[in-house]
Design a protein around this motif. Structure first.
Motif, PDB file in Angstrom:
ATOM      1  N   LYS A  23       0.944  -1.107  -0.168  1.00 28.20           N
ATOM      2  CA  LYS A  23       0.105   0.078  -0.184  1.00 28.20           C
ATOM      3  C   LYS A  23       0.834   1.062  -0.029  1.00 28.20           C
ATOM      4  CE  LYS A  23      -4.066   2.210   2.488  1.00 28.20           C
ATOM      5  NZ  LYS A  23      -3.830   2.902   3.087  1.00 28.20           N
ATOM      6  N   CYS A  24       1.293   1.201   0.588  1.00 26.79           N
ATOM      7  CA  CYS A  24       2.377   2.506   1.010  1.00 26.79           C
ATOM      8  C   CYS A  24       3.821   2.420  -0.549  1.00 26.79           C
ATOM      9  CB  CYS A  24       3.795   2.525   2.878  1.00 26.79           C
ATOM     10  SG  CYS A  24       2.788   2.505   3.846  1.00 26.79           S
ATOM     11  N   ARG A  48       3.048   1.787  -3.492  1.00 24.79           N
ATOM     12  CA  ARG A  48       1.902   1.802  -4.367  1.00 24.79           C
ATOM     13  C   ARG A  48       1.922   3.673  -4.085  1.00 24.79           C
ATOM     14  NH1 ARG A  48      -3.584  -0.521  -4.580  1.00 24.79           N
ATOM     15  NH2 ARG A  48      -2.567  -1.656  -3.520  1.00 24.79           N
ATOM     16  N   GLU A  49       1.620   4.134  -2.775  1.00 23.21           N
ATOM     17  CA  GLU A  49       1.938   5.533  -2.856  1.00 23.21           C
ATOM     18  C   GLU A  49       3.202   6.342  -3.240  1.00 23.21           C
ATOM     19  OE1 GLU A  49       0.183   6.135   0.601  1.00 23.21           O
ATOM     20  OE2 GLU A  49      -2.183   5.400   0.739  1.00 23.21           O
ATOM     21  N   ARG A  75       3.800   6.273  -7.219  1.00 20.01           N
ATOM     22  CA  ARG A  75       2.498   7.384  -8.675  1.00 20.01           C
ATOM     23  C   ARG A  75       2.951   8.418  -8.530  1.00 20.01           C
ATOM     24  NH1 ARG A  75      -3.412   5.716  -7.167  1.00 20.01           N
ATOM     25  NH2 ARG A  75      -3.766   3.691  -8.098  1.00 20.01           N
TER      26      ARG A  75
END
Lengths: 461, 217
Positions: free
Chosen positions: A36-37, A39-40, A43
């Motif tokens: 999750k981290c 991906r953030e 991006r």
């Protein structure tokens, strides 16, 4: 006991957790972050990178950038793989909008062969979608550079296809031209990833072919029945030399079409050389024989890899149809012929052929050397005789120069003595209180006399 | 390349010329493309790759004629030449029985490698030398019929039969291309399919991969 400890990689619980300390486990593939981290984080980086790309598309990113990208993209592999193989990156087949029409028109307006213009058009804001597709594709291909080369070839060909669909409203010529630009853009970038790829045995085959060609260095044009000028002047050299140079140049080009251009250039030179010794237009037999000879003489670097590269990543259109396709086919034929070459195809008996092949291994090297030495001696002889001629010319010129200098001296002497005479005459006239008019005429006479001897007699030399 | 004959677009055909060394392949193709025979003023450097643009019943046809090396030592290279060709012109010399035998070999090979996808023309050249004829027309014609080829009689020297031969071949290739197109349902976008082993056809339109293929973890 302790050796075990040393060998194993020991990580503390802390190190396994996400670097963002969100409590989840991290993954080295995501640089220690959890998915999750990660991906953030990625991006915004992705967006930035694409902007950078738009600015400096042609400059190859540095190695560290590649490393970074590789690491980042490893994590996305599985998903993208699925996307690549189960859905192709083709655009939605929607009706062309106004902006799309404008883009198409911009591409249509380009002059043939204007690659810079193509790049400019591609970078203009209106064709941003096309450009980002190119960039995305390039990034993906670079990330998957470890895929088997055949898969990569399929991906690239599918990409061409999807691009061709986008430009499907173009006439055939315009489409070909645009696609050539696209190919050049894509393959110039991908060359280093996919040329002579690790996943195939291209490199080995290159070596085999190279050795094979080298072992056939005794083949003469006569054996191949190539029409060859009988009287070979040492200075003129091989009439096929331009063709040989062109085929060797192929390895230096990156885009498949540029490599094809080299093959075509080579073929044109072959035809020119053939036309010098044959009044009729060359037929396929002459051409192929000559091309075999050229390949044998040139032993082009990485020939197999280059040809495979063109087959895998070239535009199918230019390879299958058209003149360049024909020449490339002939090159394939020449290579196939060389690989299977035997005695009968050179009008030799199998024993003779074997003899040649074996002889070159030990004493035949001497044979080749002797040939080279002979050629060199001829050249030297010719050069020596030229030198002698030149020396003689220099001597003659020297003699001429000396006589000319002497002549000039004599003329000067004569002029000075005459001048003295005239001066005496003038002083005589002056002293005997003559009229000014006669002295004037004497001065004029003097000037005329000196004028006569002023210029060097150019005609002498 | 397969005939790109979708809609109003033009056809592109590849035709290979096969035949033994001295049967007159070169003369024939030069006669057809340049209308010249043994002319001193032939400007072309080569006669091995020639193109001709035709207009047949309102359709544009680009014909690329590939001469192939016919000497015996190059025989094994045939498949490299005739791969993906739409038509083949097999030439023999009517005064030379051997050259006709060679044609028979070629036909066998072509049918084996390319099946029925290729339009075959068997051409007896040099009919101006009829008095030295060694291959009877009946024999050649019956053989051609037996292998699904058409037989033609030409003379490059007298310029007879050549125009008809190529025109007829083009019409046959156009028919074949149209049949193929129809059987495919949709003839568009096949230009790359010629040599791709596996073609992945997507049946649902995908979102453009802009960013899409790069953002999922």
């Amino acid at each position: 006991m302790w050796t075990d400890k040393q060998r194993g990689i020991r990580l503390s619980q802390q190190e396994l957790l996400c670097k963002n300390s969100c409590g989840y486990y991290g993954n080295p593939a995501w640089q220690g972050f959890c998915s999750k981290c990660w991906r953030e984080r990625v991006r915004p980086a992705e967006a930035r990178r694409q902007d950078n790309r738009a600015g400096a598309d042609s400059t190859p990113p540095t190695f560290s950038k590649f490393e970074e990208k590789k690491n980042m993209e490893k994590g996305r592999r599985i998903n993208t793989m699925r996307r690549l193989f189960w859905g192709s990156p083709s655009p939605p087949k929607a009706e062309p909008s106004d902006s799309q029409m404008n883009v198409l028109k911009a591409f249509q307006k380009l002059e043939p062969g204007d690659f810079t213009g193509f790049l400019k058009t591609l970078r203009s804001p209106s064709s941003q979608r096309l450009q980002s597709r190119c960039t995305a594709f390039l990034n993906t291909m670079e990330a998957y550079h470890a895929l088997p080369v055949q898969k990569q070839s399929d991906l690239v060909q599918d990409f061409y296809q999807s691009f061709a669909d986008y430009f499907s409203r173009f006439s055939e010529a315009e489409l070909t031209q645009t696609m050539e630009h696209v190919e050049k853009l894509i393959m110039t970038r991908l060359h280093k990833w996919v040329f002579c790829h690790d996943s195939c045995d291209d490199e080995q085959k290159d070596l085999i072919l190279q050795r094979r060609i080298r072992s056939l260095n005794w083949v003469t044009p006569q054996m191949l029945s190539v029409p060859f000028p009988d009287v070979q002047s040492a200075v003129m050299g091989d009439p096929f030399l331009p063709a040989i140079t062109a085929i060797i140049e192929m390895d230096a080009k990156r885009a498949p079409q540029d490599k094809l251009v080299c093959v075509s250039k080579c073929s044109q030179h072959v035809f020119e050389a053939l036309s010098a010794s044959n009044s009729e237009p060359a037929n396929a037999d002459d051409f192929l024989s000559a091309l075999v000879y050229v390949v044998l003489k040139a032993n082009p670097p990485r020939l197999h890899s280059n040809m495979q590269y063109v087959i895998r990543f070239g535009l199918p259109h230019s390879l299958m149809a058209g003149e360049s396709g024909y020449y490339f086919t002939n090159l394939s034929c020449a290579v196939a012929f060389i690989e299977k070459l035997d005695g009968p195809s050179l009008n030799l008996s199998p024993e003779e052929f074997e003899g040649y092949m074996r002889r070159r291994r030990t004493p035949a090297a001497v044979d080749g050397l002797r040939e080279v030495a002979c050629e060199t001696r001829h050249l030297l002889d010719e050069l020596t005789s030229r030198q002698e001629r030149l020396d003689r010319g220099v001597d003659a010129l020297n003699v001429q120069l000396q006589t000319w200098v002497q002549a000039v001296h004599a003329q000067i002497d004569q002029a000075t003595s005459e001048l003295v005479l005239v001066q005496e005459e003038v002083t005589d006239l002056c002293s005997s209180s003559s009229s000014p008019s006669s002295s004037d005429s004497a001065v004029i006479e003097q000037v005329v006399l000196t004028d006569q001897y002023a210029g060097p007699p150019d005609t002498d030399c | 390349m397969a005939a790109a004959g979708g809609g109003g677009k033009s056809f592109s055909f590849k035709v290979v010329l096969l035949g033994e060394g001295c049967v007159g392949k070169t003369s024939m193709v030069l006669r057809y493309c340049e209308n010249k025979f043994n002319d001193k003023h032939i400007t072309t450097l080569q006669a091995s790759f020639l193109t001709k643009k035709l207009n047949i019943t309102g359709k544009r046809v680009n014909l690329a004629i590939w001469d192939t090396a016919g000497q015996e030592r190059f025989h094994a290279l045939g498949p490299i030449y005739y791969r993906d060709s739409n038509g083949a012109v097999l030439v023999y010399d009517i005064t030379d029985e051997d050259s006709f035998q060679k044609v028979k070999n070629w036909v066998k090979e072509l049918r084996k490698m390319l099946g029925n996808d290729i339009c075959l023309c068997i051409v007896g050249n040099k009919i101006d030398l009829d008095k030295d004829r060694n291959v009877s027309t009946e024999e050649a014609e019956s053989y051609a019929a037996s292998v699904g080829a058409k037989h033609y009689r030409t003379s490059a020297k007298l310029n007879s039969g050549i125009e008809e031969l190529f025109l007829d071949l083009c019409k046959r290739m156009m028919e074949a291309a149209q049949v193929e197109e129809r059987s495919k349902g949709n003839g568009g976008g096949q230009s790359a399919s010629g040599r791709r082993g596996v073609q992945i056809v997507d049946d649902e339109p995908q979102a453009p991969p802009t960013g899409g293929c790069c953002s999922s973890g």
